[in-house]
Design an enzyme around this catalytic site. Structure first.
Site, PDB file in Angstrom:
ATOM      1  N   HIS A   1       0.853  -1.196   0.000  1.00 17.01           N
ATOM      2  CA  HIS A   1       0.000   0.000   0.000  1.00 17.01           C
ATOM      3  C   HIS A   1       0.888   1.243   0.000  1.00 17.01           C
ATOM      4  O   HIS A   1       2.011   1.217   0.523  1.00 17.01           O
ATOM      5  CB  HIS A   1      -0.971   0.004   1.187  1.00 17.01           C
ATOM      6  CG  HIS A   1      -0.338   0.194   2.536  1.00 17.01           C
ATOM      7  ND1 HIS A   1       0.003   1.429   3.049  1.00 17.01           N
ATOM      8  CD2 HIS A   1       0.008  -0.694   3.499  1.00 17.01           C
ATOM      9  CE1 HIS A   1       0.510   1.295   4.250  1.00 17.01           C
ATOM     10  NE2 HIS A   1       0.539   0.004   4.554  1.00 17.01           N
TER      11      HIS A   1
ATOM     12  N   ASP B   1      -0.470   4.490   0.811  1.00 19.40           N
ATOM     13  CA  ASP B   1      -0.961   5.552   1.687  1.00 19.40           C
ATOM     14  C   ASP B   1      -0.214   5.490   3.014  1.00 19.40           C
ATOM     15  O   ASP B   1       0.331   4.454   3.395  1.00 19.40           O
ATOM     16  CB  ASP B   1      -2.464   5.432   1.913  1.00 19.40           C
ATOM     17  CG  ASP B   1      -2.882   4.114   2.571  1.00 19.40           C
ATOM     18  OD1 ASP B   1      -2.371   3.059   2.143  1.00 19.40           O
ATOM     19  OD2 ASP B   1      -3.715   4.141   3.499  1.00 19.40           O
TER      20      ASP B   1
ATOM     21  N   ASP C   1       6.632   1.965   6.276  1.00 21.35           N
ATOM     22  CA  ASP C   1       5.230   1.575   6.050  1.00 21.35           C
ATOM     23  C   ASP C   1       4.606   2.380   4.915  1.00 21.35           C
ATOM     24  O   ASP C   1       3.914   3.345   5.172  1.00 21.35           O
ATOM     25  CB  ASP C   1       4.457   1.772   7.350  1.00 21.35           C
ATOM     26  CG  ASP C   1       3.064   1.192   7.319  1.00 21.35           C
ATOM     27  OD1 ASP C   1       2.817   0.288   6.500  1.00 21.35           O
ATOM     28  OD2 ASP C   1       2.220   1.648   8.116  1.00 21.35           O
TER      29      ASP C   1
ATOM     30  N   GLU D   1      -5.222   1.679   2.664  1.00 21.79           N
ATOM     31  CA  GLU D   1      -5.026   0.510   3.510  1.00 21.79           C
ATOM     32  C   GLU D   1      -5.074   0.854   4.985  1.00 21.79           C
ATOM     33  O   GLU D   1      -5.523   0.049   5.801  1.00 21.79           O
ATOM     34  CB  GLU D   1      -3.687  -0.161   3.163  1.00 21.79           C
ATOM     35  CG  GLU D   1      -3.448  -1.491   3.848  1.00 21.79           C
ATOM     36  CD  GLU D   1      -2.809  -1.383   5.239  1.00 21.79           C
ATOM     37  OE1 GLU D   1      -2.766  -2.404   5.952  1.00 21.79           O
ATOM     38  OE2 GLU D   1      -2.368  -0.275   5.607  1.00 21.79           O
ATOM     39  N   GLU D   2      -4.574   2.028   5.344  1.00 20.74           N
ATOM     40  CA  GLU D   2      -4.456   2.364   6.771  1.00 20.74           C
ATOM     41  C   GLU D   2      -5.802   2.308   7.485  1.00 20.74           C
ATOM     42  O   GLU D   2      -5.876   1.904   8.640  1.00 20.74           O
ATOM     43  CB  GLU D   2      -3.833   3.756   6.933  1.00 20.74           C
ATOM     44  CG  GLU D   2      -2.369   3.843   6.509  1.00 20.74           C
ATOM     45  CD  GLU D   2      -1.424   3.043   7.403  1.00 20.74           C
ATOM     46  OE1 GLU D   2      -1.874   2.511   8.439  1.00 20.74           O
ATOM     47  OE2 GLU D   2      -0.241   2.943   7.057  1.00 20.74           O
TER      48      GLU D   2
ATOM     49  N   GLU E   1       4.443  -5.957   3.469  1.00 19.57           N
ATOM     50  CA  GLU E   1       4.503  -5.145   4.698  1.00 19.57           C
ATOM     51  C   GLU E   1       5.845  -5.376   5.401  1.00 19.57           C
ATOM     52  O   GLU E   1       6.461  -6.429   5.266  1.00 19.57           O
ATOM     53  CB  GLU E   1       3.366  -5.537   5.641  1.00 19.57           C
ATOM     54  CG  GLU E   1       1.991  -5.081   5.204  1.00 19.57           C
ATOM     55  CD  GLU E   1       1.647  -3.666   5.662  1.00 19.57           C
ATOM     56  OE1 GLU E   1       2.519  -3.001   6.269  1.00 19.57           O
ATOM     57  OE2 GLU E   1       0.509  -3.237   5.415  1.00 19.57           O
TER      58      GLU E   1
ATOM     59  N   HIS F   1       4.597   4.389  11.666  1.00 18.24           N
ATOM     60  CA  HIS F   1       3.735   5.392  12.311  1.00 18.24           C
ATOM     61  C   HIS F   1       4.484   6.202  13.369  1.00 18.24           C
ATOM     62  O   HIS F   1       3.880   7.031  14.054  1.00 18.24           O
ATOM     63  CB  HIS F   1       2.491   4.773  12.956  1.00 18.24           C
ATOM     64  CG  HIS F   1       1.607   4.031  12.000  1.00 18.24           C
ATOM     65  ND1 HIS F   1       0.339   3.616  12.333  1.00 18.24           N
ATOM     66  CD2 HIS F   1       1.788   3.629  10.723  1.00 18.24           C
ATOM     67  CE1 HIS F   1      -0.215   2.987  11.310  1.00 18.24           C
ATOM     68  NE2 HIS F   1       0.660   2.981  10.316  1.00 18.24           N
TER      69      HIS F   1
END
Length: 390
Positions: free
Chosen positions: A75, A77, A108, A142-143, A168, A365
């Site tokens: 992903h 985003d 990420d 995705e988040e 991931e 994050h």
């Protein structure tokens, strides 16, 4: 053949520069248009046979047209940066410092996206794609809505790969599965009354009080079990009242329940019924509604069971063989993610799925997120070899 021999030095440099460029493009969930278009252009330049952006805004590159098919998914985003001034290196600089790519999304998971995109073209150049169809997807939103992107992509483009690798971050450790996730809303129902006469009403917040204690107790019981173990967290509380001078007529809490292999939908239903037992309360899966960068309305039901692939599966064996060739040794460990990923869609469709990606996922994050450059190159080589082995 070691990892560095598979990709020419010049192409390694280009790969890392591409990863830097991805980090420099801000791409919050629902705002991925610029990065998707950038990826589309690069895939075409790298010689992908077809590149498609679906109506949700996911981009997928295709190489080959063989009977056996594999998808590498990342992903693109990211979560927001709300503390930019506190980062040691600016979060959208994409700088490489001390051998690490720095910035939001470096772990990420833009490093993995870059590695998978280049793996596709390298595999093609080396003749690894003969008789195969290779899909490299860069998915959106995705988040908030993991798996909803691939669900839409598969349906709209009539794709069902034989195998899926979720890229991931795993610190370049083969990852065999991850916990399930249920996000649940519980509402208590009261009767509104004026604040000066509370005895005439029923306070929905007070009705929720014991439920809050039960949630905490349930989580403590889950924590007593062996690894892996489930968890239950209350993440939000709100109430509805006619005014600040009124008894609340409704109170709502939001729960995040992580599940382990073996836990079923019936288990979770029973657990929720016990939590609200004897209370004027109801529960439901907390459906989310979002809008993609293309304007598509997304409705997402966050309830996914845990999954784990067997080490004896042919996809696992292909990854182990690729790992041995890539790193010159057998894997000494395998991982199992605590978090949920896009894997929930292929797994629910019965598609064999496994995980592998560069970067330490505990940095995702977080402030000062960064990924080792060497891991990005190693991951690219690994993906290329998996394509060959499958």
């Amino acid at each position: 053949m070691n990892s560095s021999e598979l990709i020419p030095q010049e192409l390694q440099k280009e790969l890392i520069e591409f990863a830097q460029d991805l980090v420099r493009i801000k791409s919050l969930s629902g705002q991925e248009g610029e990065i998707v278009r950038f990826i589309e252009k690069r895939m075409l330049a790298l010689g992908y046979d077809e590149v498609t952006i679906d109506s949700m805004g996911n981009v997928v590159g295709k190489i080959g047209n063989g009977k056996k098919s594999i998808m590498l998914d990342s992903h693109v985003d990211t979560v927001a940066v709300n503390d930019e001034e506190e980062w040691t290196i600016p979060p959208f600089s994409g700088d490489v410092v001390d051998g690490c790519l720095h910035g939001r999304g470096s772990v990420d998971m833009k490093a993995a996206a870059a590695a998978s995109i280049y793996a596709g073209t390298i595999a093609k150049q080396l003749g690894f794609t003969t008789g195969k169809t290779i899909y490299v997807s860069c998915s959106v939103f995705e988040e908030d809505c993991d798996g909803e992107n691939l669900k839409h992509l598969f349906k709209e483009l009539s794709i069902k790969p034989d195998y899926v690798v979720i890229c991931e971050p795993s610190n370049n450790v083969i990852t065999l599965g991850h916990k399930g996730k249920a996000q649940i809303s519980i509402k208590t129902h009261g009767i509104s009354a004026h604040g000066s006469a509370p005895e005439k009403g029923v306070n929905a917040i007070y009705e929720m009080a014991e439920i809050i204690q039960r949630v905490d107790k349930t989580n403590l019981e889950l924590m007593k079990k062996g690894e892996p173990r489930g968890t239950l967290v209350m993440s939000r509380i709100s109430s509805v009242s006619a005014s600040l001078n009124a008894v609340p007529s409704e109170c709502e809490v939001y729960l995040d329940r992580r599940m382990i292999p073996g836990e079923t939908e019936e288990d979770i239903k029973h657990e929720m019924e016990e939590i609200i037992k004897g209370k004027n309360a109801t529960w439901d899966v907390g459906r989310l509604r979002r809008k993609s960068w293309t304007g598509m309305q997304i409705s997402y039901e966050p309830f996914h069971l845990a999954w784990k692939i067997n080490l004896n599966h042919e996809l696992s064996k292909a990854c182990i063989s690729a790992y041995q060739e890539n790193f010159g040794k057998e894997p000494t460990e395998y991982d199992f993610w605590d978090f949920s990923t896009n894997a929930v869609t292929p797994v629910s469709m019965g598609i064999p799925t496994i995980g592998f990606g560069p970067g330490e996922y505990k940095l995702a994050h977080m402030r000062n997120e960064n990924c080792e450059v060497s891991q990005i190159i190693d991951a690219c080589n690994f993906y290329t070899r998996v394509i060959n082995k499958i």
